[in-house]
Motif scaffolding. Sequence first.
Motif, short mmCIF file in Angstrom:
data_model
loop_
_atom_site.label_atom_id
_atom_site.label_comp_id
_atom_site.label_asym_id
_atom_site.label_seq_id
_atom_site.Cartn_x
_atom_site.Cartn_y
_atom_site.Cartn_z
N TYR A 59 0.83 -1.21 0.00
CA TYR A 59 0.00 0.00 0.00
C TYR A 59 0.86 1.26 0.00
O TYR A 59 0.55 2.24 -0.68
N LEU A 60 1.95 1.22 0.76
CA LEU A 60 2.84 2.38 0.82
C LEU A 60 3.53 2.61 -0.51
O LEU A 60 3.78 3.76 -0.90
N VAL A 61 3.83 1.53 -1.23
CA VAL A 61 4.46 1.68 -2.54
C VAL A 61 3.54 2.43 -3.49
O VAL A 61 3.99 3.32 -4.24
N SER A 125 15.59 8.41 -12.42
CA SER A 125 16.84 8.15 -11.70
C SER A 125 16.98 6.68 -11.32
O SER A 125 16.01 5.98 -11.07
N GLU A 126 18.24 6.23 -11.22
CA GLU A 126 18.53 4.85 -10.82
C GLU A 126 18.14 4.62 -9.37
O GLU A 126 17.72 3.52 -9.00
N VAL A 127 18.29 5.65 -8.54
CA VAL A 127 17.97 5.51 -7.12
C VAL A 127 16.48 5.22 -6.94
O VAL A 127 16.09 4.35 -6.16
N PHE A 132 12.05 1.15 -5.76
CA PHE A 132 10.82 0.42 -6.05
C PHE A 132 11.09 -1.06 -6.30
O PHE A 132 10.27 -1.91 -5.97
N ARG A 133 12.26 -1.40 -6.85
CA ARG A 133 12.64 -2.81 -6.97
C ARG A 133 12.81 -3.43 -5.59
O ARG A 133 12.39 -4.56 -5.34
N TYR A 134 13.44 -2.69 -4.72
CA TYR A 134 13.70 -3.19 -3.36
C TYR A 134 12.40 -3.40 -2.60
O TYR A 134 12.20 -4.43 -1.95
#
Length: 367
Positions: A59-61, A125-127, A132-134
């Motif tokens: 949900y936070l994502v 950006s990569e960050v 989001f991957r993490y």
Amino acid sequence: MPMGTFQNNNLLHLTMDIWQSEVFFNGAAYPAGYFAAQVLNMEMETMQVLIGKAGAISYLVEELDGADRERLRELLPQVQRTVSELLDELWHFPPYSSLDKGVESEVLETIFSEDALDELMDRASEVRRFLFRYLTACFSIPLGIYHFGWACDHFVSRYLSRLKKRRESSFAVAAHDCFNSEDFWEEMGELPLADIEPFTVSPRLFSTYVFARHPRQEKEMVFVSRSRFETAVEFYAFDLLNGLHHGHAPSQCLNCGRFFLTTDGHRPKYCGGNDPECPELTCREKGALLHLSEKNEDHPIYQLFRTRTNTIRKHEERGKISHETRQAAIERAARCRDRALLDKKYAREQYQKDMETECLYAAVQKK
């Protein structure tokens, strides 16, 4: 280099080195199938906590994705706290218990810091992509473990437990019958969030070869298959199938109820872990004692145990001792009995003395 080193394991991917019937993870060796069997020992309460945290992160994502700068600044500490709580539970469970917790903590501190805010606002950006991957991995891992655990439990309880022979060919037939069953896949489809990290019998992996030192002959080098998995469910599914290929399969201990891995054709009833009620004994030793008890009702060691415990019960009935003292004294007598069955010298020289009611009560009071 030793097997299982320089694997760079983290929440985003897991790597195992595979050599003969062993696998190596972060420098440690395990029999093939070990990690799959351990999933069956995860308590449902722990699983529910993990899934709850995963749901909160998902949900936070969604909110993070559409947040403006100020809202993003407010959300980051909450997301970091939720992820940390999920990791606190995950660190107790293999293979995640073997990961470097310090490295993951540094990752959290870096991507959730105020300094990363500008890059997190930049959708290119990569960050931001890494964040989001993490987070996707964080809410996917518990579901992958849950779905694999259900599938593995179904397979073990309904197929493996019925086998008369525990060898590769028998396991292959059982796996074929289970994983081609319409009932199996229908029940899988009814699990919560079944489309996220679903169980598979065709795990995807990236495989290569590395050169490593022979684990038992340091002067020799061998070829080792190194496989990397992008999801938890694929890691566990491969480990299960690889274990079955080598004749390894989960079994459930009849004493403590925990699952353990068998690595030969025998059908052991008990594991080698400690007995929950009497940690001085292993489950195998406890099982041997139970078997001996069933076949040796007239054994002198058992006769003395029954005599003393009957006396202790009568003492409670007459008000000489409390109920708590009775329970503790009988537990003490049971430990003496079990030790006598395993230690002939103790049975011959000390058992009768320790089983005197005065000695039993004194030991209880002292404790």
